[in-house]
Structures are given as C-alpha cells and as structure tokens.
Design a protein around this motif. Structure first.
Motif, PDB file in Angstrom:
ATOM      1  N   ALA A  47       0.750  -1.286   0.417  1.00 34.30           N
ATOM      2  CA  ALA A  47       0.048   0.270  -0.442  1.00 34.30           C
ATOM      3  C   ALA A  47       0.368   0.906   0.295  1.00 34.30           C
ATOM      4  CB  ALA A  47      -0.769  -0.689   1.584  1.00 34.30           C
ATOM      5  N   VAL A  48       1.849   1.343   1.171  1.00 39.65           N
ATOM      6  CA  VAL A  48       2.954   2.092   0.832  1.00 39.65           C
ATOM      7  C   VAL A  48       3.735   2.722  -0.847  1.00 39.65           C
ATOM      8  CG1 VAL A  48       4.956   3.347   1.923  1.00 39.65           C
ATOM      9  CG2 VAL A  48       2.703   2.344   3.604  1.00 39.65           C
ATOM     10  N   ALA A  49       4.093   1.337  -1.045  1.00 35.88           N
ATOM     11  CA  ALA A  49       5.021   1.495  -2.652  1.00 35.88           C
ATOM     12  C   ALA A  49       3.823   2.427  -3.492  1.00 35.88           C
ATOM     13  CB  ALA A  49       5.369   0.014  -2.784  1.00 35.88           C
ATOM     14  N   ALA A  50       2.481   1.557  -3.549  1.00 37.54           N
ATOM     15  CA  ALA A  50       1.322   1.957  -4.340  1.00 37.54           C
ATOM     16  C   ALA A  50       1.231   3.903  -4.343  1.00 37.54           C
ATOM     17  CB  ALA A  50       0.279   0.835  -4.473  1.00 37.54           C
ATOM     18  N   ILE A  51       1.080   4.086  -3.450  1.00 35.50           N
ATOM     19  CA  ILE A  51       0.412   5.826  -2.468  1.00 35.50           C
ATOM     20  C   ILE A  51       1.429   6.430  -2.661  1.00 35.50           C
ATOM     21  CG2 ILE A  51      -0.158   6.988  -1.344  1.00 35.50           C
ATOM     22  CD1 ILE A  51      -1.345   4.339   0.542  1.00 35.50           C
ATOM     23  N   SER A  52       2.829   6.166  -2.554  1.00 39.22           N
ATOM     24  CA  SER A  52       4.150   6.569  -3.176  1.00 39.22           C
ATOM     25  C   SER A  52       4.217   6.794  -4.669  1.00 39.22           C
ATOM     26  CB  SER A  52       5.157   5.863  -2.134  1.00 39.22           C
ATOM     27  OG  SER A  52       4.882   5.831  -1.080  1.00 39.22           O
ATOM     28  N   ALA A  53       4.285   6.091  -5.026  1.00 44.58           N
ATOM     29  CA  ALA A  53       4.625   6.240  -6.702  1.00 44.58           C
ATOM     30  C   ALA A  53       3.029   6.674  -6.847  1.00 44.58           C
ATOM     31  CB  ALA A  53       3.767   4.483  -7.108  1.00 44.58           C
ATOM     32  N   LEU A  54       1.768   6.466  -6.908  1.00 46.83           N
ATOM     33  CA  LEU A  54       0.464   7.906  -7.620  1.00 46.83           C
ATOM     34  C   LEU A  54       1.154   8.991  -7.491  1.00 46.83           C
ATOM     35  CD1 LEU A  54      -2.375   5.086  -6.670  1.00 46.83           C
ATOM     36  CD2 LEU A  54      -1.563   5.725  -8.457  1.00 46.83           C
ATOM     37  N   LEU A  55       1.186   9.685  -5.883  1.00 43.72           N
ATOM     38  CA  LEU A  55       1.582  11.335  -5.307  1.00 43.72           C
ATOM     39  C   LEU A  55       2.941  11.597  -5.948  1.00 43.72           C
ATOM     40  CD1 LEU A  55       0.662  10.923  -1.733  1.00 43.72           C
ATOM     41  CD2 LEU A  55      -0.844  11.835  -3.750  1.00 43.72           C
ATOM     42  N   GLY A  56       3.977   9.677  -6.010  1.00 45.69           N
ATOM     43  CA  GLY A  56       5.574  10.827  -7.042  1.00 45.69           C
ATOM     44  C   GLY A  56       4.969  11.395  -7.558  1.00 45.69           C
ATOM     45  N   ARG A  57       4.225  10.878  -9.023  1.00 45.63           N
ATOM     46  CA  ARG A  57       3.673  10.785 -10.671  1.00 45.63           C
ATOM     47  C   ARG A  57       3.300  12.139 -10.307  1.00 45.63           C
ATOM     48  NH1 ARG A  57       3.490   5.189 -11.454  1.00 45.63           N
ATOM     49  NH2 ARG A  57       1.297   5.038 -10.884  1.00 45.63           N
ATOM     50  N   TRP A  58       1.664  12.653  -9.567  1.00 50.86           N
ATOM     51  CA  TRP A  58       1.435  13.667  -9.503  1.00 50.86           C
ATOM     52  C   TRP A  58       2.288  14.640  -8.808  1.00 50.86           C
ATOM     53  CZ3 TRP A  58       0.212  17.250  -5.624  1.00 50.86           C
ATOM     54  CH2 TRP A  58      -0.896  18.044  -6.863  1.00 50.86           C
ATOM     55  N   CYS A  59       3.042  14.693  -8.143  1.00 47.09           N
ATOM     56  CA  CYS A  59       4.343  15.590  -7.946  1.00 47.09           C
ATOM     57  C   CYS A  59       4.300  15.984  -9.305  1.00 47.09           C
ATOM     58  CB  CYS A  59       4.773  15.575  -6.576  1.00 47.09           C
ATOM     59  SG  CYS A  59       3.445  15.480  -5.744  1.00 47.09           S
ATOM     60  N   HIS A  60       5.303  14.914 -10.236  1.00 47.31           N
ATOM     61  CA  HIS A  60       6.313  14.810 -11.388  1.00 47.31           C
ATOM     62  C   HIS A  60       5.793  16.010 -12.022  1.00 47.31           C
ATOM     63  CE1 HIS A  60       9.741  13.837 -13.377  1.00 47.31           C
ATOM     64  NE2 HIS A  60       9.031  13.669 -14.591  1.00 47.31           N
ATOM     65  N   GLY A  61       5.131  16.172 -12.418  1.00 42.70           N
ATOM     66  CA  GLY A  61       4.441  17.280 -13.807  1.00 42.70           C
ATOM     67  C   GLY A  61       4.454  18.056 -12.613  1.00 42.70           C
ATOM     68  N   ARG A  62       4.297  18.321 -11.321  1.00 46.81           N
ATOM     69  CA  ARG A  62       3.965  20.019 -10.604  1.00 46.81           C
ATOM     70  C   ARG A  62       5.133  20.416  -9.871  1.00 46.81           C
ATOM     71  NH1 ARG A  62      -0.153  16.807 -11.195  1.00 46.81           N
ATOM     72  NH2 ARG A  62      -2.385  17.318 -11.679  1.00 46.81           N
ATOM     73  N   ASP A  63       5.508  21.548 -10.551  1.00 46.29           N
ATOM     74  CA  ASP A  63       7.364  22.146  -9.985  1.00 46.29           C
ATOM     75  C   ASP A  63       6.912  22.393  -8.605  1.00 46.29           C
ATOM     76  OD1 ASP A  63       8.651  21.706 -12.138  1.00 46.29           O
ATOM     77  OD2 ASP A  63       8.286  23.806 -12.597  1.00 46.29           O
ATOM     78  N   GLU A  64       5.720  22.940  -7.990  1.00 44.07           N
ATOM     79  CA  GLU A  64       5.331  23.514  -6.786  1.00 44.07           C
ATOM     80  C   GLU A  64       5.687  22.243  -5.563  1.00 44.07           C
ATOM     81  OE1 GLU A  64       1.672  25.935  -4.524  1.00 44.07           O
ATOM     82  OE2 GLU A  64       1.663  25.279  -6.747  1.00 44.07           O
ATOM     83  N   TYR A  65       5.439  21.413  -6.286  1.00 42.83           N
ATOM     84  CA  TYR A  65       5.285  19.951  -5.038  1.00 42.83           C
ATOM     85  C   TYR A  65       5.990  18.876  -5.211  1.00 42.83           C
ATOM     86  CZ  TYR A  65       0.722  22.107  -4.110  1.00 42.83           C
ATOM     87  OH  TYR A  65      -0.791  22.842  -4.213  1.00 42.83           O
ATOM     88  N   GLN A  66       6.604  18.474  -4.046  1.00 44.37           N
ATOM     89  CA  GLN A  66       7.528  17.319  -3.686  1.00 44.37           C
ATOM     90  C   GLN A  66       7.022  15.762  -2.898  1.00 44.37           C
ATOM     91  OE1 GLN A  66      11.518  17.780  -3.052  1.00 44.37           O
ATOM     92  NE2 GLN A  66      12.043  16.111  -3.115  1.00 44.37           N
TER      93      GLN A  66
END
Length: 143
Positions: A47-66
């Motif tokens: 679950a941690v890996a899946a949520i990390s991957a999803l949020l990481g991909r979401w942040c990747h296209g947004r310079d405002e978040y990490q």
C-alpha cells in the motif's frame, strides 16, 4: 527524569532504536512507536509503495510539490518540538521551484500526510499523531 523538552536535534542524536521501534516527538516529549511484528506486513508495504508511486507521479508534473516516501520526518512545530514521520507525504517546494534539500528532517509541514494502518497499530497513538499533525497545520491527513 528529563526536565527540559527534547528537541528534534536531540532526538536525531540518540543511538538508533531497536528494530521495530520508531520515536516521535509530541511537544518535546519522546514517544515510542512500536511495531510488534518487527517488520511491516507485505500488505502495508504494498500500500505504501502504491500510494508513493501515485503521489510521486502526480507531483512529477507539478514544480510546486514534492512527494516523499516512507518515514520522512517533519518538524511540525518548534519550542517545544513536534517531530513526526508519515508513510507518504507531499510538501510544497520552495518558491523558486528548485530542489529541496533537508539535512535530517523537513522543517515545516506537509500539505498531505498519509499513514497506512498496520495490523497491530496502536489506535491511541494514531489518534495522537493525527491530532498533532492537524494542530500544527498539516493540510490533510489520510489514514
């Protein structure tokens, strides 16, 4: 007995905890978070890996978040210090959009903290963590 509140730096200078134990600070008071199984369950890890991957991909296209994965510590408040870690978190980047560099912990609050509940999780400690995070200004906490 310790008279002065512990700081995040004091906590960081302690020897490593035994396997299965983490330390958090609530208003300068160290509190053990114990995982009786020593390791997290495969369900928790997945679950941690899946949520990390999803949020990481979401942040990747947004310079405002990490996004940060498992165990990134945040000093949410100082004097007295509150230092907590989340399984997954998202923080707003510096205004210049440059990379964020942190020595040992993030000095500030994430916009999102995610905690995946383990089978033997202490519900009182989880409630305390969520309450402290929200009081310190974490925008959203997902359990």
């Amino acid at each position: 007995m310790r008279c002065e509140p512990m700081t995040a730096e004091d906590l960081d200078s302690l020897p490593p905890c035994p396997a299965g134990t983490d330390l958090w600070l609530f208003d300068g008071e160290p509190v053990e978070r114990w995982n009786g199984a020593v390791f997290h369950s495969p369900g928790h890890a997945g679950a941690v890996a899946a949520i990390s991957a999803l949020l990481g991909r979401w942040c990747h296209g947004r310079d405002e978040y990490q996004a940060f994965g498992y165990g990134c510590p945040y000093r949410l408040a100082a004097n007295p210090d509150t230092l907590l870690s989340f399984d997954v978190s998202v923080v707003r980047r510096a205004h210049d959009g440059g990379p964020i560099e942190y020595p040992t912990f993030v000095d500030g609050v994430p916009v999102l903290g995610v905690e995946v509940i383990e089978l033997d999780e202490d519900p009182d400690l989880l409630q305390r963590m969520v309450g402290a995070a929200l009081r310190c200004g974490v925008g959203t906490v997902w359990l």
